[in-house]
Design an enzyme around this catalytic site. Structure first.
Site, short mmCIF file in Angstrom:
data_model
loop_
_atom_site.label_atom_id
_atom_site.label_comp_id
_atom_site.label_asym_id
_atom_site.label_seq_id
_atom_site.Cartn_x
_atom_site.Cartn_y
_atom_site.Cartn_z
N CYS A 30 -26.19 23.66 152.41
CA CYS A 30 -26.41 22.51 152.85
C CYS A 30 -27.15 22.43 153.39
O CYS A 30 -28.44 21.76 153.80
CB CYS A 30 -25.60 21.74 153.23
SG CYS A 30 -24.83 22.65 154.48
N GLU A 36 -32.67 15.88 148.54
CA GLU A 36 -32.30 17.37 148.46
C GLU A 36 -31.60 18.14 146.78
O GLU A 36 -31.05 16.93 145.77
CB GLU A 36 -30.55 17.58 148.99
CG GLU A 36 -29.88 18.53 148.75
CD GLU A 36 -29.11 18.36 149.79
OE1 GLU A 36 -27.58 17.15 149.54
OE2 GLU A 36 -28.55 19.27 150.58
N LYS A 63 -8.26 18.72 150.52
CA LYS A 63 -8.27 18.02 149.22
C LYS A 63 -10.21 19.14 148.73
O LYS A 63 -11.53 19.32 148.95
CB LYS A 63 -9.12 16.86 148.28
CG LYS A 63 -9.20 16.93 146.69
CD LYS A 63 -9.64 15.37 146.30
CE LYS A 63 -11.64 15.86 146.36
NZ LYS A 63 -12.14 16.35 146.08
N GLY A 82 -20.35 17.20 152.70
CA GLY A 82 -20.82 16.50 150.99
C GLY A 82 -21.85 16.27 150.94
O GLY A 82 -22.39 16.44 152.10
N SER A 83 -22.39 15.65 149.64
CA SER A 83 -23.40 14.07 149.91
C SER A 83 -22.99 13.53 150.83
O SER A 83 -22.60 13.16 150.84
CB SER A 83 -23.18 13.72 148.66
OG SER A 83 -22.47 12.91 148.22
N THR A 84 -24.77 13.29 151.19
CA THR A 84 -24.60 12.04 151.81
C THR A 84 -24.46 10.59 151.77
O THR A 84 -23.74 9.81 152.43
CB THR A 84 -26.17 12.18 152.58
OG1 THR A 84 -26.27 12.84 153.06
CG2 THR A 84 -26.92 10.74 153.48
N GLU A 120 -20.67 16.25 157.43
CA GLU A 120 -21.25 17.15 157.37
C GLU A 120 -21.65 16.63 156.07
O GLU A 120 -21.24 17.45 154.97
CB GLU A 120 -20.59 18.77 157.56
CG GLU A 120 -21.51 19.36 158.07
CD GLU A 120 -22.33 20.31 156.82
OE1 GLU A 120 -23.32 19.59 156.59
OE2 GLU A 120 -21.62 21.59 156.89
P1 NAI Z 1 -19.82 15.23 146.33
O1 NAI Z 1 -20.13 14.85 147.90
O2 NAI Z 1 -19.45 13.86 145.31
O3 NAI Z 1 -18.54 15.94 146.89
C1 NAI Z 1 -18.12 16.92 147.53
C2 NAI Z 1 -16.37 16.17 148.12
O4 NAI Z 1 -16.27 15.19 148.21
C3 NAI Z 1 -15.47 17.01 146.37
O5 NAI Z 1 -14.56 17.95 146.72
C4 NAI Z 1 -15.80 15.84 145.90
O6 NAI Z 1 -14.27 15.81 145.19
C5 NAI Z 1 -15.22 14.45 146.61
N1 NAI Z 1 -15.51 12.85 146.80
C6 NAI Z 1 -16.27 12.59 145.76
N2 NAI Z 1 -16.40 10.79 146.59
C7 NAI Z 1 -15.70 10.97 147.12
C8 NAI Z 1 -15.96 9.68 147.65
N3 NAI Z 1 -15.75 8.44 147.17
N4 NAI Z 1 -14.17 10.06 148.58
C9 NAI Z 1 -13.79 10.95 149.01
N5 NAI Z 1 -14.00 12.02 148.66
C10 NAI Z 1 -14.64 12.16 147.43
O7 NAI Z 1 -20.67 15.92 146.16
P2 NAI Z 1 -21.10 16.54 144.47
O8 NAI Z 1 -21.28 15.34 143.81
O9 NAI Z 1 -20.03 17.74 143.44
O10 NAI Z 1 -23.04 17.63 144.01
C11 NAI Z 1 -23.27 15.84 144.46
C12 NAI Z 1 -24.55 16.01 145.01
O11 NAI Z 1 -24.02 16.30 146.61
C13 NAI Z 1 -25.24 18.26 145.24
O12 NAI Z 1 -26.05 17.98 144.45
C14 NAI Z 1 -25.95 18.19 146.47
O13 NAI Z 1 -27.12 17.11 147.11
C15 NAI Z 1 -24.56 17.22 147.16
N6 NAI Z 1 -23.99 18.05 148.46
C16 NAI Z 1 -24.13 18.46 149.36
C17 NAI Z 1 -23.21 19.29 149.83
C18 NAI Z 1 -24.13 19.49 151.09
O14 NAI Z 1 -23.05 20.51 151.88
N7 NAI Z 1 -24.16 18.73 152.03
C19 NAI Z 1 -21.85 20.24 149.46
C20 NAI Z 1 -22.32 19.93 148.07
C21 NAI Z 1 -22.69 18.66 147.73
#
Ligand code: NAI
Length: 794
Positions: A300, A397, A192, A244-246, A266
């Site tokens: 990240c 972050e 996804k 994605g996010s922590t 990660e």
């Molecule tokens: P997110 O962690 O919500 O999204 C990443 C992925 O997870 C997306 O594909 C999203 O659809 C999916 N997702 C969201 N909620 C989920 C759930 N409950 N179960 C399974 N999958 C789920 O990140 P978001 O909201 O796009 O970004 C928010 C903050 O997260 C950013 O500002 C940044 O600080 C951090 N982030 C960090 C990343 C990294 O590589 N370390 C990458 C993206 C965001």
């Protein structure tokens, strides 16, 4: 702008990349995409879609299917159906598929790069020169692992069907990091992509099918967080890999707890970028550009926390702010820009609000006077100085082009500041003194350290974090293991609940009171009375009291964890030294073999021969880990860049161990020995029913030169003590072998600080089987690989 002004400024004019092919591809799909399931695009079963926009202009790019439970079911069914035959293909056949995918990426490199730039908003220069070539490299590298799988991973089998949820900051590269190893090693995938950036995943699925990838092997289901959650919670998925996010990572840890799904996370970071006063200042300034303004800081592992040695700070800030003035922010398809758009308005607002909070807390704001394009989501390169380590901008972050800076005086202070974070993803160290740089690199809590460089990646070098930056590695041999499981574990069955002996009050026993045989706890190298002053009786299978042990509680665990932290010197003891101590423990156990065998017999009712065999197996196991202690070593990667990467297995830290009820001595040794062999310190809870073998072991530890605090033993209720260990923030990992319920509790409560867990879901291990109960499968879980990139050669 006039020609005369160009001559005056000597600045670049715009150099736009054509987007004709990308727009044609969108038009071919009429701007609307279904999921890619079982080799074809299918409409969403609910008929619902969501929209993806161009961050640079705000214009609508396409409508994309919103994944429902039915869509996820269909994708999982297709992946499940395909998995058996995909895994059965000879490694060479899979290698050719992976190779074909790598070639496909190269043949369509420009199309992918342009679609990525318009969907994400990042500069074409980056998608063209970094994201897409690195993705191709990933498929090439993993084609190689597929080819070598039968010989190099002969003792492993694929995990099965894998759900992968990825973020929007590197949509295509993250796809490659996830999909290439999974497919190479015989798994099938439901991927996804993030809701902001679904297009390159759909393009890739289409290209992969055209390149002959069998239907069902790679399925792409698009959607928002809810769709991701449906994948995470699907009962027929064997593994979840998430970037994605922590916050979401923690949620996924909780949701998958006890399900038996394997998990890699990660997550976020707040990576330090340390500049010593003997650094090449101009090099370090360019480093900052790559560390925090690359991909608009939406990285990240971005070097987002600058730590600058005090003496050089004024000069460094002066050059850095001057350099910021020459950065160009523009349209993603302009080849002459340094930074382009932020992925979405909501992210832009988050950046703005965090920076405002930082300024309100006293930080000084530096932004160049440069023009930002109108219309889309843009934010200038930003530096905040005068930042306190506790300020929100220093701990959270920001995920935008914002560097926060602090100063330090000594290397010790730099290390302390650098490690003052709940994260531990990456770090960058700048110094011309090799001894200083490598000394600091060794002490940083990070999965990746770059010396005089930043943001270097390669498929052969594992990537991943420590602490709340998640667990698991992507890339390299260690990344392959994330998609495999030991063959020897495949046949494990649920263990029967141990028969609880009933206490029989043999009145005669009271006639002759024996000496006080209540075993105390073993904390910090000393026997300690349990804090609560309660004891529990240890019964023979016939219900006779054969001894008493202390009833450990929360406070005892806390004391043991403190003692274990105080023994951190064990991690830096030489591996030769650790090996010697393990052999010495074995020798001392051997000297008292009969006594231990009698004790095992008395507790468990096992025959004298059986008990003797358990002691002998324990001695042999100690020897095995003595042997491994100086042989479980790192490798040196030679990535296609200047320099080498040292991949060093590092101890995880303080590890809790809940020992199984069965095999009271061998189970204890099988779990504790690999941990201490690799430099961890342990808080062990011995077999709840048969704890005396472990408490007898105190005297062996005391006479074997094991430093105080390396092994701590707290007897009592496995479940209660496991709960305390799992929710303890200073415990870095928890191994728990027992009931299914114990595994669930341990995984769920470990979500707090995202500690690494190793549990058996109630399935019994044959502790006598060396293939199932000993070796690298345990050593891998006892360590994290740290990759230290250092300059080497020209
Ligand atoms: P997110 O962690 O919500 O999204 C990443 C992925 O997870 C997306 O594909 C999203 O659809 C999916 N997702 C969201 N909620 C989920 C759930 N409950 N179960 C399974 N999958 C789920 O990140 P978001 O909201 O796009 O970004 C928010 C903050 O997260 C950013 O500002 C940044 O600080 C951090 N982030 C960090 C990343 C990294 O590589 N370390 C990458 C993206 C965001």
């Amino acid at each position: 702008m006039t020609v005369a002004r160009y001559f005056d400024e000597m600045s670049y004019g715009p150099a736009p990349e054509a987007d004709t092919e990308a727009r044609q591809w969108l038009a071919r799909h009429k701007g609307e995409f279904g999921h890619f399931i079982n080799g074809a695009f299918v409409a969403p079963s609910s008929g619902k879609t969501f929209e993806t926009f161009e961050p640079a202009t705000g214009a609508l790019l396409a409508k994309v299917a919103l994944g429902s439970a039915k869509d996820v079911d269909d994708a999982v069914a297709a992946a499940r159906k395909a998995q058996g035959s995909w895994a059965k293909l000879p490694g060479h056949a899979r290698a050719r598929h992976l190779y074909a995918l790598a070639r496909t990426i190269q043949r369509h490199a420009r199309l992918i790069a342009v679609v990525e730039a318009i969907d994400n908003g990042k500069p074409i220069r980056e998608t063209r020169d970094i994201d897409v070539p690195l993705a191709a490299r990933h498929f090439y590298h993993h084609a190689g692992w597929a080819q070598l799988q039968e010989t190099e991973f002969a003792d492993q089998v694929p995990v099965g069907v894998v759900g992968q949820v990825i973020p929007w900051n590197f949509p295509f590269l993250m796809l490659a990091w996830k999909v290439a190893p999974a497919l190479a090693l015989g798994n099938t995938v439901i991927l996804k992509p993030a809701e902001f950036t679904p297009l390159t995943a759909l393009l890739f699925a289409e290209l992969a099918a055209a390149a002959g990838l069998p239907a069902g092997v790679l399925n792409v289901v698009t959607g928002e967080g809810e769709t991701g959650a449906l994948i995470v919670e699907h009962s027929d998925i064997d593994k979840i890999a998430f970037t994605g996010s922590t916050e979401v990572g923690r949620l996924i840890r909780e949701k998958t707890a006890g399900t038996g799904k394997s998990l890699t996370l990660e997550l976020g970071g707040k990576s330090p970028f340390i500049v010593f006063d003997d650094a090449d200042i101009d090099g370090a300034v360019e480093g900052v550009v790559d560390a925090i303004w690359f991909n608009q800081g939406q990285v990240c592992c971005a070097g987002s926390r600058l730590l600058v040695q005090e003496g050089v700070a004024p000069l460094f800030y002066e050059r850095l702010t001057r350099r910021m003035q020459s950065l160009r922010v523009g349209h993603p398809l302009d080849k002459a820009i340094d930074m382009a758009a932020i992925v979405a308005p909501v992210q832009l607002q988050r950046i703005e609000s965090l920076v405002a909070k930082g300024v309100a807390e006293g930080a000084k704001l530096h932004q160049p006077k440069i023009e930002l394009p109108k219309g889309g989501s843009f934010y200038p390169p930003t530096l905040l100085t005068n930042v306190q380590p506790t300020s929100i901008v220093a701990t959270e972050e920001i995920f935008g082009p914002v560097a926060v800076s602090m100063t330090f005086r000594t290397p010790e202070e730099a290390i302390q500041l650098a490690n003052h974070s709940r994260y531990g993803l990456a770090a960058s160290v700048w110094s011309e003194t090799i001894g200083l740089a490598l000394n600091v690199a060794a002490k940083l809590a990070a999965g990746v350290v770059w010396v005089n460089a930043t943001n270097l990646f390669d498929a052969a070098a594992g990537f991943g974090g420590k602490r709340e930056s998640g667990f698991g590695r992507e890339g390299g041999r260690e990344g392959c293991y994330e998609y495999l499981k030991p063959k020897a574990w495949a046949g494990r069955k649920l263990r029967a609940a141990p028969a609880e002996p009933v206490l029989k009050q043999a009145t005669g026993d009271f006639a002759a009171p024996s000496l006080d045989r209540t075993a105390k706890l073993f904390i910090g190298g000393k026997q300690a009375r349990p804090d609560g002053n309660y004891s529990r009786a240890v019964l023979s299978p016939k219900g006779k009291v054969i001894g008493e042990v202390g009833e450990g509680n929360r406070k005892d665990i806390r004391n043991a964890v403190v003692a274990a932290h105080a023994a951190s010197g064990w991690a830096s003891a030489t591996s030769h030294n650790r090996a010697q101590i393990l052999y010495y423990i074995a020798e001392n156990l051997s000297g008292r073999a009969d006594e231990f065998a009698n004790r095992i017999s008395a507790m468990t009712g096992v025959s004298a021969a059986g008990a003797k065999a358990e002691v002998e197996a324990s001695i042999s196991r100690l020897f095995s880990y003595g042997a491994w202690a100086d042989k479980y070593e790192g490798v040196v990667h030679q990535p296609p860049l200047r320099g080498v990467a040292l991949a060093m297995p590092e101890s995880i830290g303080v590890v809790g161990v809940i020992c199984p009820t069965e095999a009271p001595l061998l189970g204890f040794i099988s779990l504790v020995a690999p941990l201490i062999a690799t430099g961890n310190r342990v808080v062990a809870v011995p077999s709840e029913q048969h704890p005396l073998a472990a408490t007898d072991f105190y005297s062996i530890l005391e006479t074997s030169d094991v430093p105080a605090g390396v092994v701590n033993i707290v007897t009592g209720s496995a479940m209660e003590l496991a709960k305390t260990l799992a929710s303890h923030n200073d415990v870095d990992a928890l191994w728990a072998f027992g009931t299914q319920e114990l595994s669930t509790v341990v995984e769920k409560l470990s979500a707090g600080n995202l500690k690494r867990t190793f549990v058996d879901y109630g399935k019994a291990t044959d502790w006598f089987d060396r293939f199932a109960a000993e070796g690298q499968a345990y050593l891998r879980r006892a360590t994290d690989v740290k990759n230290i990139w250092i300059p080497y050669g020209e």
